[in-house]
Write a protein that holds these residues in place. Structure first.
Motif, PDB file in Angstrom:
ATOM      1  N   SER A 223       0.816  -1.218   0.000  1.00 56.02           N
ATOM      2  CA  SER A 223       0.000   0.000   0.000  1.00 56.02           C
ATOM      3  C   SER A 223       0.847   1.264   0.000  1.00 56.02           C
ATOM      4  N   LEU A 224       2.109   1.161   0.425  1.00 53.31           N
ATOM      5  CA  LEU A 224       2.985   2.328   0.434  1.00 53.31           C
ATOM      6  C   LEU A 224       3.432   2.733  -0.964  1.00 53.31           C
ATOM      7  N   THR A 225       3.397   1.800  -1.906  1.00 55.47           N
ATOM      8  CA  THR A 225       3.853   2.074  -3.275  1.00 55.47           C
ATOM      9  C   THR A 225       2.732   2.020  -4.301  1.00 55.47           C
ATOM     10  N   SER A 226       1.534   1.650  -3.884  1.00 54.56           N
ATOM     11  CA  SER A 226       0.415   1.539  -4.820  1.00 54.56           C
ATOM     12  C   SER A 226      -0.872   1.937  -4.125  1.00 54.56           C
ATOM     13  N   ARG A 227      -1.792   2.472  -4.905  1.00 54.66           N
ATOM     14  CA  ARG A 227      -3.091   2.871  -4.381  1.00 54.66           C
ATOM     15  C   ARG A 227      -4.184   1.877  -4.743  1.00 54.66           C
ATOM     16  N   ASP A 228      -3.793   0.691  -5.138  1.00 57.28           N
ATOM     17  CA  ASP A 228      -4.794  -0.296  -5.538  1.00 57.28           C
ATOM     18  C   ASP A 228      -5.635  -0.760  -4.359  1.00 57.28           C
ATOM     19  N   LEU A 229      -5.026  -0.870  -3.183  1.00 56.91           N
ATOM     20  CA  LEU A 229      -5.736  -1.371  -2.012  1.00 56.91           C
ATOM     21  C   LEU A 229      -6.534  -0.235  -1.367  1.00 56.91           C
ATOM     22  N   PRO A 230      -7.850  -0.399  -1.182  1.00 63.59           N
ATOM     23  CA  PRO A 230      -8.665   0.658  -0.564  1.00 63.59           C
ATOM     24  C   PRO A 230      -8.211   0.940   0.867  1.00 63.59           C
ATOM     25  N   ARG A 231      -8.066   2.195   1.174  1.00 70.09           N
ATOM     26  CA  ARG A 231      -7.584   2.566   2.500  1.00 70.09           C
ATOM     27  C   ARG A 231      -8.558   2.143   3.597  1.00 70.09           C
ATOM     28  N   GLU A 232      -9.873   2.235   3.330  1.00 70.92           N
ATOM     29  CA  GLU A 232     -10.865   1.861   4.339  1.00 70.92           C
ATOM     30  C   GLU A 232     -10.755   0.387   4.693  1.00 70.92           C
ATOM     31  N   ARG A 233     -10.558  -0.446   3.661  1.00 70.66           N
ATOM     32  CA  ARG A 233     -10.433  -1.885   3.933  1.00 70.66           C
ATOM     33  C   ARG A 233      -9.164  -2.190   4.721  1.00 70.66           C
ATOM     34  N   LEU A 234      -8.097  -1.481   4.426  1.00 67.28           N
ATOM     35  CA  LEU A 234      -6.859  -1.705   5.174  1.00 67.28           C
ATOM     36  C   LEU A 234      -7.030  -1.325   6.640  1.00 67.28           C
ATOM     37  N   LEU A 235      -7.743  -0.236   6.899  1.00 74.41           N
ATOM     38  CA  LEU A 235      -7.985   0.154   8.290  1.00 74.41           C
ATOM     39  C   LEU A 235      -8.830  -0.883   9.014  1.00 74.41           C
ATOM     40  N   GLU A 236      -9.817  -1.445   8.311  1.00 73.01           N
ATOM     41  CA  GLU A 236     -10.634  -2.494   8.919  1.00 73.01           C
ATOM     42  C   GLU A 236      -9.800  -3.733   9.223  1.00 73.01           C
TER      43      GLU A 236
END
Length: 679
Positions: A142-155
Motif C-alpha cells: 500500500s505504500l507504493t500503490s493505491r490499488d488497495l482501498p484505504r478503508e479496507r486496510l484500516l478495517e
C-alpha cells in the motif's frame, strides 16, 4: 505403506492435490465449480499424532458462521503457508494465503499427549505468524500503490489488533495457570484463532478483489477503440482499392463470356482467364491465411504454441501460388522468362533451411551444443555478410569510411565470438564486443545524419538521384541495426542475417515487378511480408511468451548488469527483427517504382494492407484474452500473446506516424522513387 510404517517419532506428511478440476466431458479451464474445485488428500505418519485431539479441533464455531466459513474453505494459496510451517521454513513474503488448521498435525509425540490438553495454542501461534506476514506484505504494497482501498486496510488493521490483543491475553492467562512454557487450551486461544483466520480470509478476499478481478468496462472500451481503429485502417475505404479489386473480379467473370472469333482468340481468352484465376486464388488464399493467423489462431492455445510452424506453412503457400502463376505465364511466353520467377522459391527454401539447421539463438558461444556456434560456421557466415554489405549497400563513392566502420564491426564481432569459445575463461570477448557495438553506433549515427541531411537539403538535384540516395542511406542504417541484433543474439544470428538479407532482397524484387503479368496484388504482398517478418521472429528462437526471452542479450559485452543497457539490448533482441522488417517494408513501399498510379498494386497499398493485418491481429488478440479471462492458460499463453501483438502494433503505429509526418513536412524530398525498377 512407507508412511504408515515410519519410525515412531518421525512425522511424515504426504500431499496429493490437483491444480484444477474437470467436467464430465473432460474439459477444464472454465469457471464452473467442477473445474475450479480440486481434490486434496493429506496422509500423516503415526508419529505426527494427527488424530490426537481431533475432537477438539478449531472450526470457528465460537464466532459464528463467518468464522466457520473461513475455516471450511481451502484455497490453493492456503497451502503455501501450511507447507512452509510444516517444513519449518519462513512463509514467503508475498503470500496472501491462510493457514489450513485442519491438516496441521499435533506437535507432540504419542508419549507426550497427556502433558497438554490440545495443540490449540500452537495453532494460534502459527496463525499469528501467518497474519503478521500477510499484513506486512499488504502494508508494504500500500505504500507504493493505491490499488488497495484505504478503508479496507484500516478495517483489517483493526481486526488484526483485536486478534493480537486476545492472543496476548491468552498467553498471559495460560502462563499464570501453568508454570513453565507449556500452554493449555482456552476460550481466548480459540477466539484468537478465529479472529486471525477471519483476518486471513478477508485479506485473501481483498487480494482477489484487487488483483484477480477484470475491469470489464475497461476491456470493452479497449475492444471498441481497437475496432474503430480496425475499421478506419481497412484499405477498402480507398476508392482505387475497391475499384481495382472489383475490376479484377469482373475481368475474371467477363473472360467466361467472351465470344470466340477464332482459335487464337480463344487461346488468348483462356490464357487471360487462367492468369486472373491465379491472381484471385492468391488474393483469396492470402486473406484466408491472414484471417486464420490474425484472428482464429489467437483463440486456441495449441495454435499459439505452434505459431511458428503455422507461419512458415502459410508463407510457403503464398510464395508457391505466386511461383505457379509466374511459371505458367513463362511457359506461355518464353520471351518473358526471367530469373525473378524463382524468387518465391528462394524465400520458401530459405525459411525451411533457417528453421531446420540454424539453431542456438540467444545462447552463449561457449555452449558447444549447436553447429551454428562453431567457428567453421559463423566465420564463413560473417564473411558472406560482409561481402553482401560491400556489394548490396554500396551506393556512392563517399561511403568508403562507412565501409571501414562496418568491416571493423564485423571483424571485432568475429574476434569476440572466437574468444568466447576458447577454454580459457579469462578471455570472455567483452572488449571486442564493446568495440563492435561502438562501431555499429557510429555507423548508425552516420547513416541517420546522411538521411536527415538529404531530407533537409534544398539543392535542385534530380529527384531520382535524391530518392536513390535516401533509399541507400536508410537501408544502410537498417543493415547496421541488424548488426547490433547479431551482436546481442549470438553466433547463430550470423547465418540468420545472411538468410534474412536474401529473403528480404527477394521480396523487395518481387514487389518491384511492374510488368502486368508479374504484378503481385497488394493483399498478397503484404501477407508475404507479414508472414516473413514473423517467421524470422520464431526462427530466432523467440516466442510470444515472457519465459522465452533471451536474457543473455544483457551480458554480451559485460559481466555486470546495467539496467538501461540491458533493457535496450533485450528489447532489440526480442523485437528488433519486427522493427527492421517493418521499416524495410515502409521504405520499399515509398521508393519503389510502379506503372499505374491509381493501382491497388501500388506499393503504398502494400503498407496499408500490412498495417491492416497488424490491427486485425491486435483486435482479435484483445477479444480472445477478454473471452478467455477465466481460461486455465490465460496468463501463460493468451495474455502474453496479446502483449506481444500490442507491442508489434505500437511499433507499426510509430512508423506510420513518422511516415505521415515526413510526407507532410517533406513531400518533395520524401516521395516515391520513379527509376529504381529500371535499375
Amino acid at each position: 505403506d512407507r508412511i504408515d510404517n515410519a519410525p515412531g517419532k518421525s512425522c511424515i506428511v504426504a500431499f496429493v492435490l490437483g491444480d484444477h478440476g474437470m467436467t464430465e466431458d473432460g474439459n477444464h479451464g472454465g469457471g464452473t465449480s467442477e473445474e475450479v474445485n480440486a481434490g486434496l488428500f493429506v496422509h500423516f505418519s503415526p508419529g505426527c499424532n494427527a488424530r490426537a485431539g481431533y475432537d477438539q479441533r478449531i472450526d470457528g464455531r465460537e464466532l459464528g458462521s463467518e468464522s466457520t466459513q473461513a475455516f471450511d474453505s481451502i484455497h490453493q494459496i492456503d497451502l503455501v503457508p501450511t507447507i512452509s510451517l510444516l517444513l519449518g521454513i519462513p512463509i514467503p513474503y508475498a503470500n496472501i494465503g491462510g493457514l489450513v488448521t485442519a491438516i496441521m498435525p499435533n506437535p507432540f509425540g504419542e508419549n507426550e499427549v497427556t502433558e497438554v490438553s490440545s495443540s490449540t495454542p500452537y495453532i494460534a501461534t502459527a496463525l499469528a505468524l501467518n497474519a503478521a506476514q500477510v499484513w506486512t506484505y499488504l502494508h508494504t504494497y500500500s505504500l507504493t500503490s493505491r490499488d488497495l482501498p484505504r478503508e479496507r486496510l484500516l478495517e483489517l488493521k483493526e481486526l488484526l489488533n483485536s486478534a493480537t490483543t486476545l492472543y496476548q491475553e491468552a498467553i498471559s492467562q495460560s502462563q499464570k495457570e501453568v508454570q513453565g512454557n507449556s500452554y493449555h487450551d482456552s476460550a481466548e486461544f480459540r477466539q484468537a484463532c478465529n479472529l486471525f483466520k477471519i483476518f486471513l480470509a478477508e485479506s485473501t478476499g481483498l487480494g482477489k478483489q484487487v488483483w484477480t478481478q477484470f475491469n470489464e468496462n475497461g476491456m470493452m472500451l479497449g475492444i471498441c477503440t481497437l475496432f474503430i481503429a480496425w475499421v478506419l485502417a481497412n484499405p477498402l475505404w480507398k476508392r482505387d482499392v475497391r475499384k481495382q479489386m472489383g475490376s479484377m473480379i469482373l475481368c475474371w467473370f467477363g473472360s467466361n463470356n467472351r465470344i470466340v472469333v477464332n482459335g487464337d482468340k480463344d487461346k488468348e481468352d483462356q490464357f487471360v482467364k487462367s492468369l486472373q484465376s491465379f491472381r484471385l486464388l492468391e488474393v483469396a488464399a492470402s486473406l484466408i491465411c491472414m484471417i486464420f493467423y490474425s484472428g482464429v489462431l489467437t483463440f486456441g492455445n495449441s495454435y499459439i504454441e505452434h505459431e511458428g510452424d503455422i507461419v512458415t506453412f502459410f508463407l510457403a503457400i503464398q510464395c508457391l501460388l505466386v511461383f505457379r502463376r509466374w511459371y505458367y505465364e513463362s511457359n506461355k511466353n518464353a520471351t518473358r522468362t526471367a530469373i525473378f520467377m524463382y524468387l518465391p522459391l528462394v524465400v520458401v527454401l530459405c525459411s525451411r533451411f533457417h528453421n531446420a539447421f540454424v539453431t542456438g539463438h540467444g545462447l552463449d558461444p561457449s555452449i558447444r551444443l549447436h553447429a551454428s556456434h562453431n567457428a567453421l560456421v559463423f566465420l564463413p557466415a560473417l564473411a558472406v555478410l560482409l561481402a553482401l554489405r560491400l556489394k548490396w549497400f554500396e551506393s556512392t563513392q563517399t561511403l568508403s569510411v562507412s565501409n571501414l566502420i562496418d568491416v571493423l564491426s564485423i571483424v571485432c564481432l568475429a574476434c569476440s565470438w572466437w574468444e568466447k569459445r576458447t577454454r580459457d575463461h579469462s578471455r570472455n570477448g567483452h572488449e571486442f564486443a564493446q568495440a563492435s557495438i561502438i562501431c555499429v553506433i557510429i555507423g548508425v549515427i552516420h547513416s541517420v545524419y546522411c538521411t536527415g541531411s538529404e531530407l533537409m537539403s534544398q539543392d535542385n538535384e534530380n529527384q531520382v538521384q535524391r530518392s536513390w540516395k535516401l533509399l541507400c542511406h536508410s537501408r544502410l542504417a537498417l543493415f547496421r541495426v541488424m548488426l547490433f541484433l547479431v551482436i546481442v543474439t549470438g553466433p547463430s544470428t550470423a547465418s540468420t542475417a545472411v538468410i534474412v538479407l536474401v529473403q528480404c532482397a527477394s521480396l523487395s524484387q518481387m514487389m518491384m515487378q511492374s510488368k502486368a503479368f508479374a504484378k503481385i496484388d497488394a493483399p498478397v504482398m503484404a501477407a508475404m511480408w507479414r508472414l516473413l517478418i514473423r517467421q524470422i521472429f520464431f526462427a530466432t528462437n523467440h516466442h510470444c511468451s515472457f519465459n522465452r526471452l533471451h536474457f543473455s542479450a544483457a551480458f554480451v559485452a559485460t559481466d555486470t548488469f546495467q539496467f538501461h543497457v540491458a533493457g535496450f539490448s533485450l528489447f532489440m533482441n526480442t523485437f528488433g527483427w519486427e522493427l527492421l522488417g517493418t521499416l524495410l517494408l515502409l521504405l520499399t513501399s515509398r521508393f519503389t517504382n510502379f506503372t499505374t498510379v491509381n493501382s491497388m498494386d501500388e506499393p503504398s497499398r502494400v503498407w496499408d494492407w500490412f498495417c491492416f493485418y497488424q490491427c486485425t491481429e491486435t483486435l482479435t488478440s484483445c477479444v480472445s484474452v477478454s473471452a478467455m479471462k477465466r481460461h486455465l492458460m490465460v496468463w501463460a499463453i493468451f495474455a502474453p500473446r496479446y502483449m506481444f501483438a500490442a507491442i508489434f502494433t505500437v511499433m507499426g503505429l510509430m512508423f506510420w506516424l513518422v511516415d505521415a509526418l515526413l510526407l507532410f513536412t517533406h513531400r518533395d524530398g520524401y516521395t516515391k522513387f520513379k527509376g529504381m525498377g529500371k535499375d
